[in-house]
Structures are given as C-alpha cells and as structure tokens.
Write an enzyme that holds these catalytic residues in place. Sequence first.
Site, PDB file in Angstrom:
ATOM      1  N   TYR A  38       0.736  -0.990   0.488  1.00 11.66           N
ATOM      2  CA  TYR A  38      -0.139  -0.249  -0.026  1.00 11.66           C
ATOM      3  C   TYR A  38       1.022   1.343  -0.358  1.00 11.66           C
ATOM      4  O   TYR A  38       1.697   1.267   0.805  1.00 11.66           O
ATOM      5  CB  TYR A  38      -0.683   0.084   1.375  1.00 11.66           C
TER       6      TYR A  38
ATOM      7  N   ASP B 279       9.785  -7.689  -1.313  1.00  7.73           N
ATOM      8  CA  ASP B 279       9.589  -8.273  -3.419  1.00  7.73           C
ATOM      9  C   ASP B 279      10.304  -9.474  -3.418  1.00  7.73           C
ATOM     10  O   ASP B 279       9.573 -10.538  -4.264  1.00  7.73           O
ATOM     11  CB  ASP B 279       9.954  -6.678  -4.711  1.00  7.73           C
TER      12      ASP B 279
END
Length: 303
Positions: A165, A257
């Site tokens: 987010y 990631d």
Amino acid sequence: MNDFVIMGECLIELAWDEKGNINQGFAGDVYSVAAYLKRANPSARARLLCAIGQDALSQALVSSLESETVETSLLLPHPQRHLGLYAINNDAKGERTFMYWRSESAARQTLSLLDAATLLQAPPAVFYFTGISLAILEPDSRLAFWQLVESLISAGTRIVFDSNYRARLWAHKDEAKGQYERAFTSAHMILPGVDDFEALYDLQSGEAVAEFLSQFDVETLVIKNGPGEILYGQPQALERFPVTPVAQVIDTTAAGDSFAGTLLAQLSKGDALVDAIARAAFIAGRVIGHKGAILPANLYPAD
Ligand code: ADP
C-alpha cells in the site's frame, strides 16, 4: 505452476551515490519480484505485463529484464507515453528522499494495450499483482482489469496479491479499500504486510490482519511483519514462522518483493509452504543487508 504473469509498473530509477554522481537503473516492485523469481527458479517462465514507451530508455528496460531472464513479450509499447521515473536522494545523514514522476506513465494504460484474448488462449498458471499495480491504473481501466482477473480465474489461473500500500498513489483511502477488497475477494493467495494493513485498516498485528481477512474466501495467507514472525497457511489454521532479525539492516528496499518472488519460485519447484517461506525469508534478509533492490549475481546465495 511454473508459468507466471506479473503485472505492475517498472520505473526508471535515478540514484545519487556517495560522490554525488547519478546512476540510472530500473526498479518497481514487480521488476524485483520477477528478477528474484527467476533467480530462485531459472526454469520458471516469468512474463512482466507493463506498458512501456517506444524510446531508448524503454528498450534499455527490456534489455535489463532480459539480463534477468524475465520474458518481455508482455512489455507493451505505448504510442505516446514513456516509463515513469523516480529519484532517490541520500542526504549526509543517510536519510533517503524519494521523488516521483509517474502520473503520466505508460503503465497506467497497460489494460488498453493488452490483447487479453491472446493471453487467455494460453493462460498462465499464476497471475501476480500488488496494491501498487492497482493504484497506478487509470480509474477507467479498472473495469477491464477486474474482467481480466475474472477471466483468468475461470481459465484456472491462480491469483496472488501482495498488499504493497502506497498512500500517495491513491486519491482517497476509501478508493484504495474498495480496490483492495476486490483483490481480497479474487485472490487465492494473499501476501499482506502488517504495515500496509495498519495504514489502511488500523490493524496492528498479524493476528488482527488474519482475523480481518478471514471474511474473504482466501486459500493461503503469508502475513509478513518485517523482522517479526510470519503467520502462514489457511486463514483458520495459521502457523508461525520465526524470522531471524538481520543485525545490520542497510536498505529495506525490495524486502517484501524479494520475499514474494522467492516464495513463488520455491512453490513452483514443489517446496512445501514452510520451506518456501524459509528460503524467501533468508533471501529477503540478504537483500536488506545490501544497498539497492537487486543483489548482484555474485552475492546471490546458492541453494
Ligand atoms: P513488506 O515490504 O511487504 O512490508 P516486510 O517489511 O514485512 O515486507 O518484510 C518482508 C520479509 O523480509 C519479512 O517477512 C522478513 O522475512 C524479511 N525482513 C524484513 N525486515 C527484516 C529484518 N529486519 N530482519 C530480518 N528479516 C527481515
């Protein structure tokens, strides 16, 4: 489960080094996910889905992804637009400031350039996207995006959503929540970060995030919380994985990631979820002990 389409935005990165020189590279959450996925499972097929420009920098991005053995057939050249760009400035105290130029990027119009019918003729095993992939889409492409997700689900593709987010990319928090709730409804696997759920829903622990997500029909959760323990498994029967905190954190860029890319790669190689998490946490720990998102190949630890 060896064929991935990863959708989101790749960006040009400008970073100042200690001598004040500017180095140009490429970045973006999905760039890192794809690169780490291929590092962990070179025999997987990973295609990045993102609109780019028809210019030399966009070609350099293609080459950079090819050097990571990521497939570039779904990098879609936009007739007018270019890649988005961001710059990182490190001040004398080591504080980092980020500046972005991405509001007119090609990636925002990825859906209008995509030939969805062709993608659906040979649907990938897994479709991965993040909260950033959602945020950057122009509002009038969202309908096409959710139609694509629904068609992929009907074709048997597994949907993986990572929460990533970024408040500044959304006009209103309620708009973000509306899009996130569609993602929670669609995804087979969700990779929440507790910090994202704190910012969006004021939830402050992995347990609170799990409780909140139990209203959706999710098969698998892997809830990350920086150096805190990972909660994983089915929402009703979560287990705990203790993370070994890294003694010296240099740069947390791409922690989540590298974790996601490695996790998906390990699962595609047939690992049990707990083993895939162990390897993903190990790689993420290495990544944050190093400056920059992508570990140089010689520092990437062998299995
Ligand atoms: P996100 O970027 O999605 O918010 P996190 O910051 O929670 O992700 O980090 C993702 C993973 O990276 C964690 O689950 C953990 O495995 C690893 N990690 C993050 N911070 C640390 C740390 N300080 N020490 C060790 N591992 C870490």
